[in-house]
Design a protein around this motif. Structure first.
Motif, PDB file in Angstrom:
ATOM      1  N   GLU A   1       0.888  -1.100   0.031  1.00  0.00           N
ATOM      2  CA  GLU A   1       0.134  -0.011  -0.113  1.00  0.00           C
ATOM      3  C   GLU A   1       0.960   1.406   0.039  1.00  0.00           C
ATOM      4  OE1 GLU A   1      -3.146   2.133   3.124  1.00  0.00           O
ATOM      5  OE2 GLU A   1      -3.252  -0.118   2.941  1.00  0.00           O
ATOM      6  N   LYS A   2       2.028   1.366   0.695  1.00  0.00           N
ATOM      7  CA  LYS A   2       2.829   2.395   0.747  1.00  0.00           C
ATOM      8  C   LYS A   2       3.471   2.480  -0.434  1.00  0.00           C
ATOM      9  CE  LYS A   2       5.456   3.198   4.389  1.00  0.00           C
ATOM     10  NZ  LYS A   2       4.635   4.251   4.974  1.00  0.00           N
ATOM     11  N   ILE A   3       3.577   1.545  -1.238  1.00  0.00           N
ATOM     12  CA  ILE A   3       4.468   1.788  -2.630  1.00  0.00           C
ATOM     13  C   ILE A   3       3.275   2.267  -3.472  1.00  0.00           C
ATOM     14  CG2 ILE A   3       5.213   0.388  -4.341  1.00  0.00           C
ATOM     15  CD1 ILE A   3       6.663  -1.573  -2.523  1.00  0.00           C
ATOM     16  N   GLU A   4       2.148   1.581  -3.601  1.00  0.00           N
ATOM     17  CA  GLU A   4       1.146   2.087  -4.596  1.00  0.00           C
ATOM     18  C   GLU A   4       0.406   3.634  -4.240  1.00  0.00           C
ATOM     19  OE1 GLU A   4      -1.608  -1.128  -3.850  1.00  0.00           O
ATOM     20  OE2 GLU A   4      -0.663  -2.331  -5.391  1.00  0.00           O
ATOM     21  N   LYS A   5       0.603   3.907  -2.996  1.00  0.00           N
ATOM     22  CA  LYS A   5       0.115   5.271  -2.789  1.00  0.00           C
ATOM     23  C   LYS A   5       1.150   6.113  -2.916  1.00  0.00           C
ATOM     24  CE  LYS A   5      -3.564   4.240   0.462  1.00  0.00           C
ATOM     25  NZ  LYS A   5      -3.947   4.355   1.802  1.00  0.00           N
ATOM     26  N   GLY A   6       2.347   5.833  -3.170  1.00  0.00           N
ATOM     27  CA  GLY A   6       3.551   6.619  -3.501  1.00  0.00           C
ATOM     28  C   GLY A   6       4.341   7.397  -2.246  1.00  0.00           C
ATOM     29  N   GLU A   7       3.912   6.697  -1.088  1.00  0.00           N
ATOM     30  CA  GLU A   7       4.784   7.003   0.038  1.00  0.00           C
ATOM     31  C   GLU A   7       6.239   6.418  -0.050  1.00  0.00           C
ATOM     32  OE1 GLU A   7       2.481   5.870   3.689  1.00  0.00           O
ATOM     33  OE2 GLU A   7       0.660   6.486   2.539  1.00  0.00           O
ATOM     34  N   TRP A   8       6.352   5.392  -0.705  1.00  0.00           N
ATOM     35  CA  TRP A   8       7.538   4.951  -0.986  1.00  0.00           C
ATOM     36  C   TRP A   8       7.897   4.794  -2.568  1.00  0.00           C
ATOM     37  CZ3 TRP A   8       8.136  -0.518   2.233  1.00  0.00           C
ATOM     38  CH2 TRP A   8       8.269  -0.204   3.631  1.00  0.00           C
ATOM     39  N   GLN A   9       8.859   5.797  -2.874  1.00  0.00           N
ATOM     40  CA  GLN A   9       9.038   5.994  -4.237  1.00  0.00           C
ATOM     41  C   GLN A   9       9.929   5.146  -4.994  1.00  0.00           C
ATOM     42  OE1 GLN A   9       7.636   8.639  -6.273  1.00  0.00           O
ATOM     43  NE2 GLN A   9       6.218   8.691  -4.457  1.00  0.00           N
ATOM     44  N   PRO A  10       9.729   4.887  -6.165  1.00  0.00           N
ATOM     45  CA  PRO A  10      10.917   3.998  -6.988  1.00  0.00           C
ATOM     46  C   PRO A  10      12.003   4.523  -6.805  1.00  0.00           C
ATOM     47  CG  PRO A  10       8.830   4.628  -8.426  1.00  0.00           C
ATOM     48  CD  PRO A  10       8.735   5.333  -7.182  1.00  0.00           C
TER      49      PRO A  10
ATOM     50  N   PHE B   1      15.107  -2.114  -2.434  1.00  0.00           N
ATOM     51  CA  PHE B   1      14.632  -0.741  -2.965  1.00  0.00           C
ATOM     52  C   PHE B   1      13.304  -0.995  -3.683  1.00  0.00           C
ATOM     53  CE2 PHE B   1      19.352  -0.587  -2.786  1.00  0.00           C
ATOM     54  CZ  PHE B   1      19.541   0.709  -2.333  1.00  0.00           C
ATOM     55  N   VAL B   2      12.575   0.055  -3.731  1.00  0.00           N
ATOM     56  CA  VAL B   2      11.343   0.085  -4.157  1.00  0.00           C
ATOM     57  C   VAL B   2      11.576  -0.291  -5.645  1.00  0.00           C
ATOM     58  CG1 VAL B   2       9.174   1.243  -4.597  1.00  0.00           C
ATOM     59  CG2 VAL B   2      10.155   1.398  -2.644  1.00  0.00           C
ATOM     60  N   ALA B   3      10.917  -1.015  -6.510  1.00  0.00           N
ATOM     61  CA  ALA B   3      11.255  -1.286  -8.036  1.00  0.00           C
ATOM     62  C   ALA B   3      10.303  -0.276  -8.609  1.00  0.00           C
ATOM     63  CB  ALA B   3      10.754  -2.765  -8.422  1.00  0.00           C
ATOM     64  N   ALA B   4      10.845  -0.119  -9.938  1.00  0.00           N
ATOM     65  CA  ALA B   4      10.134   0.900 -10.602  1.00  0.00           C
ATOM     66  C   ALA B   4       8.675   0.173 -11.140  1.00  0.00           C
ATOM     67  CB  ALA B   4      10.769   1.145 -12.184  1.00  0.00           C
ATOM     68  N   GLN B   5       7.637   0.955 -11.126  1.00  0.00           N
ATOM     69  CA  GLN B   5       6.178   0.273 -11.422  1.00  0.00           C
ATOM     70  C   GLN B   5       6.281  -0.115 -12.864  1.00  0.00           C
ATOM     71  OE1 GLN B   5       3.038   2.697 -10.076  1.00  0.00           O
ATOM     72  NE2 GLN B   5       3.907   3.159  -8.059  1.00  0.00           N
ATOM     73  N   LYS B   6       5.484  -1.202 -12.659  1.00  0.00           N
ATOM     74  CA  LYS B   6       5.143  -2.121 -14.168  1.00  0.00           C
ATOM     75  C   LYS B   6       4.255  -0.975 -14.919  1.00  0.00           C
ATOM     76  CE  LYS B   6       5.901  -6.572 -12.806  1.00  0.00           C
ATOM     77  NZ  LYS B   6       5.720  -7.996 -12.839  1.00  0.00           N
TER      78      LYS B   6
END
Length: 245
Positions: A20-29, A72-77
């Protein structure tokens, strides 16, 4: 955030929270996430539980590990719906990304028996064979090999194929692209593919083959593409037919 009394496994709760943190952009690629020890201390859970959640997110393409550095947070697909017929360039622009192309080779080759059958020409007829690396905002997304009959589209050049071939065919040649049939399968990157796509040999890739026809039924192209499995996903919308009680 973690409810230890819940019947939902703790690793799954943590996994969903991180997703959820990744999808909401709280954790950036590109951002490094807390270490397993830090996450375990933060939520008072075991490192084994944290590791299971992180492993699942790595396998799902949300996170990426870099040896000796961290996770690390991966670049979004990039999501491409498998409906409608659009070019790579059109897909990228629709997502607010800048498409790019590196032409690896552009030559004329004789049609093999299989390609001749697919393109409605005689075996040995001249085909354009174009190998291109397709980019989105400068990042490699797909390695593509394209075949088009020379007799159908005379005047195709290296400069033209460095952009959108569909735009050239429709705007410059006045042809109307009608339909296509695509097949999609999973595979792993071979050495040459991995080098061009900036990924490890053996990493997951998606193989796509498209056969495109003009509105009058004439075969236009056969395209074979290798997409990065960590940056691309295909979405299919399905509707159930018939009446239901």
């Amino acid at each position: 955030m973690i409810d230890k009394q819940s019947p939902i496994p703790i690793y799954y709760q943590l996994e969903q929270y991180m997703k959820e943190k990744i999808e909401k952009g709280e954790w950036q690629p590109g951002e490094m996430i807390p270490s397993e020890r830090e996450l375990a201390d933060m939520y008072d859970i075991s490192r084994m539980t944290v590791r299971q959640a992180v492993n699942n997110l790595v396998n799902d393409g949300y996170l990426i590990r870099q040896r000796g550095k961290g996770t690390f947070v991966a670049a979004q697909k990039i999501e491409q719906p498998l409906k409608g017929l659009t070019s790579f360039s059109e897909d990228m622009r629709a997502r607010g990304m800048e498409p790019g192309t590196i032409v690896l080779s552009f030559e004329t080759v004789p049609a093999s028996e299989k390609l001749a059958e697919g393109l409605g020409v005689t075996e040995g007829d001249d085909l354009y064979e174009v190998r291109r690396l397709r980019l989105a905002d400068g990042a490699p997304m797909a390695l593509e090999t394209l075949y088009i009959p020379v007799c159908l589209v005379p005047g195709l050049t290296r400069d033209v194929v460095s952009g959108s071939v569909y735009e050239f065919i429709e705007k410059e040649k006045g042809m109307i692209i009608g339909s296509a049939v695509q097949t999609l399968e999973a595979s792993v990157a071979r050495k040459v593919e991995a080098e061009h796509l900036k990924m490890k040999e053996g990493a997951p890739v998606l193989l796509l083959e498209r056969r495109t026809h003009l509105v009058d039924g004439r075969p236009l192209e056969v395209v074979k593409s290798v997409y990065r499995g960590d940056r691309y996903k295909f979405m299919i919308e399905m509707k159930r037919g018939g009446s239901r009680c």
